[in-house]
Design a protein around this motif. Sequence first.
Motif, short mmCIF file in Angstrom:
data_model
loop_
_atom_site.label_atom_id
_atom_site.label_comp_id
_atom_site.label_asym_id
_atom_site.label_seq_id
_atom_site.Cartn_x
_atom_site.Cartn_y
_atom_site.Cartn_z
N ASP A 940 43.51 8.15 24.97
CA ASP A 940 42.25 7.46 23.44
C ASP A 940 41.28 7.88 23.47
OD1 ASP A 940 45.04 5.82 22.82
OD2 ASP A 940 44.97 7.84 22.50
N ALA A 941 40.53 6.47 24.44
CA ALA A 941 39.65 6.52 24.12
C ALA A 941 38.49 7.70 24.97
CB ALA A 941 38.81 4.87 25.50
N TYR A 942 38.94 8.65 25.55
CA TYR A 942 38.08 8.81 26.48
C TYR A 942 38.96 10.85 25.62
CZ TYR A 942 35.53 5.76 29.15
OH TYR A 942 35.42 4.77 29.32
N PRO A 943 38.77 11.34 24.72
CA PRO A 943 39.59 12.80 23.67
C PRO A 943 39.10 13.28 24.84
CG PRO A 943 38.04 11.37 22.30
CD PRO A 943 38.21 10.45 23.28
N TYR A 944 37.87 13.81 25.02
CA TYR A 944 36.91 15.10 24.96
C TYR A 944 36.55 14.87 26.82
CZ TYR A 944 35.86 13.91 20.53
OH TYR A 944 35.98 13.97 18.58
N HIS A 945 36.90 16.09 26.97
CA HIS A 945 37.48 16.24 28.95
C HIS A 945 36.63 18.16 29.14
CE1 HIS A 945 41.11 18.19 27.78
NE2 HIS A 945 40.91 19.24 28.85
N VAL A 946 35.89 17.93 30.05
CA VAL A 946 35.66 19.53 31.18
C VAL A 946 36.05 19.64 32.07
CG1 VAL A 946 33.58 21.01 31.18
CG2 VAL A 946 33.30 19.65 29.66
N ALA A 947 37.35 20.00 32.74
CA ALA A 947 37.84 20.26 33.49
C ALA A 947 36.86 21.92 34.31
CB ALA A 947 39.45 20.89 33.39
N ILE A 948 37.13 20.93 35.40
CA ILE A 948 36.41 22.02 36.45
C ILE A 948 37.32 22.36 38.15
CG2 ILE A 948 34.39 22.30 37.95
CD1 ILE A 948 32.87 20.22 36.60
N SER A 949 37.70 23.37 37.71
CA SER A 949 38.36 23.80 38.70
C SER A 949 37.42 24.03 39.77
CB SER A 949 39.54 25.49 38.32
OG SER A 949 39.78 25.68 39.45
N LEU A 950 37.95 24.05 41.10
CA LEU A 950 36.92 24.20 42.65
C LEU A 950 37.58 25.45 42.89
CD1 LEU A 950 36.92 20.80 43.76
CD2 LEU A 950 35.68 21.58 42.45
N GLY A 951 38.63 26.40 42.70
CA GLY A 951 39.18 27.63 42.95
C GLY A 951 39.64 27.25 44.53
N GLN A 952 39.89 26.36 45.12
CA GLN A 952 40.95 26.16 46.08
C GLN A 952 41.24 24.78 46.47
OE1 GLN A 952 38.07 25.75 49.43
NE2 GLN A 952 36.58 26.34 48.44
N HIS A 953 42.33 24.22 46.89
CA HIS A 953 42.50 23.65 47.99
C HIS A 953 41.76 22.22 47.74
CE1 HIS A 953 46.20 20.01 48.19
NE2 HIS A 953 46.07 20.05 49.12
N VAL A 954 41.73 21.31 47.74
CA VAL A 954 40.85 20.22 48.43
C VAL A 954 41.15 19.18 48.41
CG1 VAL A 954 38.17 20.03 48.72
CG2 VAL A 954 38.47 21.79 47.20
N ASP A 955 41.33 18.65 49.68
CA ASP A 955 41.91 17.75 49.74
C ASP A 955 41.08 15.76 49.36
OD1 ASP A 955 43.18 15.10 52.64
OD2 ASP A 955 43.20 14.77 49.95
#
Length: 976
Positions: A940-955
Amino acid sequence: MTEQTPRLSIQQQMYTRERRGIFRTTEGYDTIAKSGGLDPSFVKKTLHPLCVYDSPAELTASGEKNSDAYPEAMHLLHLEHGETVLGRSVFREADFTGLRSTFFTHHYVIPAGYKADPEQDYRSWLSALFEDSYPLDNAAELNELSRLPLAAPAARNLSASGVLSEMGMGEKEFKALLHALMISLSGKKKVYIALPVPIAELAERAKGLLGVLYSCLPYAYRKRLGFLTYSKEPLSRKGIHMTFVESGSLRAGDREIEKEFVFDLPNGRIMNVDLEGLDQPYLNLAWTNLDNREALERFFRFADVMLEGMDLGKALAVASYHELWVMHEAIEGNEAMLEQHQISVLSSALQYLATPDALDTKMELSDLLLSRFDLEYDKVSQGAIPDEAILSLFMDYYRLVGKLIENKLVGYLIYAISNANKNGDQEAAATLYKGIEREEALGKAFFHKIIAGPRFAEGLFFPYLQSTLKKVPLRNIVPTIVVWGDAYPKVYDYEQLYAIAVELVHEKLSRERYSLAAVNSLFEQTNQLTAAMGHERTGHGAHNLARELERDVYQTLLKRLEPERVTREELLQAKFLSDSRKMQRWNHELSDANQSATARILHVLFQWLIMRDANEDLWDSLSAQELIRVQGIGRGILAEGLKETDFPELVTAFLRGSQFDMVDYDGLIDFLHHQCPLKETIYRFFLWSETNPYFHGGRGLTAAYRAAILRYFKEYDPAALKSRENWKHFFDQSGDKLQAVLKQAQSELSSPLARLFRRNRKGTLIMSIVGLGIVLVVSGILLSSGGKGSADPEKAEVPETSSTPTPDPTIEPGVIEEPEMIVSIEQLDATEGQPASTAVKFMFKDAAACSGFAPKSLKIQAPLSDAVTYSDLELIPSCTSVPSSSPDTTDSSVGSTSNTDEESANTNELDEATSSANPDSAVSSEGGGTTGGPAGLADDAYPYHVAISLGQHVDIPANSMIWVDGSEVALVVKDR
């Protein structure tokens, strides 16, 4: 041809239709008798195809049976191996059966080695006696003959013009026929001719016309001509150039003969001959002397001698006989013709004289050229200027005879050039000199003659030398003079040489603006003159010329040179400045104070900046004003492209004081800032300065230098000390003395709050521990109350990032500062066509902040691992629509407050201080966002977001650090 080689006897062969023959036992056409020297294969392959006779259509149509009414078919051809085949085929009204007509052929085969007489042979061929029949009962082997049997002379003995007149041939027709026949003999075209005579007389009239043509043909053509006196149709036969055909057989439009030479005299038709181009010397000669065979033979003998040693193509070219006839007439004394065709005649004479031994065998031509040369010599001695073509001819003749005319030709050229100079015809004079230059031996004789005496040297040689030197580039002037001096040492005895050399050198150096490179090039050339001093005859003169050129050029250089405009590249090219012996001598000869001052400045600049050997004595040679000037020039040169190797010279450019031992540190630092395009060069200078005594004072760097460094970072480069790369590559490599100054600069450039913390490190530590405890307690409460219902169990298990701020003392305890951005890490399962991957999700309160967030790279460093940078990022923004919030989520966010302006300012100051204290640390407590705490807060307090895909599985384990776009502030991944 023969079974036994060689045979010089004439062989015979007879051919007709009989009961049997040599090569067949049944009736038919075959050889019925032959000489023993004829090879059977030669007979069958060469002679049998020639044994043929086609009765004239006219007689066949009338049914004529009388053999005498039928023309004989006499043929002559010259084979490739040198044999000559002469034969005749005649019509016979009845064969051995008495029922059928036939023909009889008789051949003579003259061997290649048989003695030839081109003047008389054709008469014997045309008068040869042939057999009309041969009884089969006689011997099959015929006699070999030593000479050709001849028939009795004809009762009618017409002149050549009479023969032509009987056939109605005038000058045009005869010239056309003669010209066509000569072309045919040198090419592939055939000549077909029909005569306006009865068919029974065709062969005899043909032989008469052939006799006239032979008498007008040069020997080379006579030896090749093949003919046939009768043929029913115009058929092409190998080796036969001229064929007489039955009247009416040369039909218009016949494609077989459309490109051949056709003379249909009964119908007045001549084809493929240029009737307008027959006014040529040799054709005119033949027509004029048609009945004067002795005159023609005399010319043919002359032509045969002239063509000795020439290729066959020359001997068979019609043009050769045009020029040979004019040449013959000139030799015979026809001056009018020689004057009209002088160039072509003399040029041709040279061609014929170029063959081996021609000077001995063709003396008439050599005499002709000598007589014309004497005439031309008389003309130039009386003031004439020779034509270029005439000069070229005599130069070519000189190549053939050499010394025979050398002295006279030199005199001829001296007259000719003098005449051209008197008349102001410089073009003609230049042409004459060019002709001399092309002939090495003649040139040596000519120049030796004109250099030997002052009159010719002044009037002929030095104008030529001056003109030559004007055309050569500066780098070749002295080498050219050296060449002349080596070949003719006497040139050094003339003052004109020195005057010309100095004048042209200055002229060419002026075009180069007296650049140091051009002057250096000249001085390198004068070394060649110096090398010539060892020559017994040229040494003294070469030495004087070298000294005069060097002195004059050096003084002119000093007069024109502007030291302030000198570049590093020019100094590098001025290698002559390193020759201390010459420089000392040249400077000693200077009498002008300004030139002396320029010489000192130039010398110091070279030793200082190029040789890097600037000792005290060098600087002591300059006045105070000159010293300041040299330093200014040096600073300008060093600014062209300062390198680390130039640092010692750069310091010298900023030395001051009465003892020249004090450095203008501020001026030096300002120079570095303004002249170095790369700041790394300045940093390297700071490192280097620690090793130089000019920058040391007591136990550290001099106070003035320290102050200059501090001023540099404050005024010009305040961000330098915040860069981890700068510390890694430069500042960490510094010694204790410089390190102290850098730390001081770093401290003075940090914020007041950061400086406060550094001064009270113990209090700061206590406050940080207290603040951290408060944050942990509050975070635990929030997690226990709002994080129980997480809809994404996988997400709940993944550690999130946090940038843990250092507590601000001004914030009241128990109040949690709510960040503007939080970050979570999501592990995405593999789907059809897509592998599993990791995404970093940045969540914002404000839509504008979300929309403006578009990072180009993320750098992630796991504990005890190297940082990995991801630059090809896939951004999935969601910054427009705000999802509806549940009441629970709203309640969970109560109590979160935004920072006040004052709190933000304090936090920023703290961040700056912390970052400046250790810029190499990847974990810091400034900037960025925090982990998303309770799930409700994130939703609720952070309703906006930008998702960034790294293109691979990263631990990304706990305590990993994330930098956005190379930021110096890292986000720290915390455990939940």
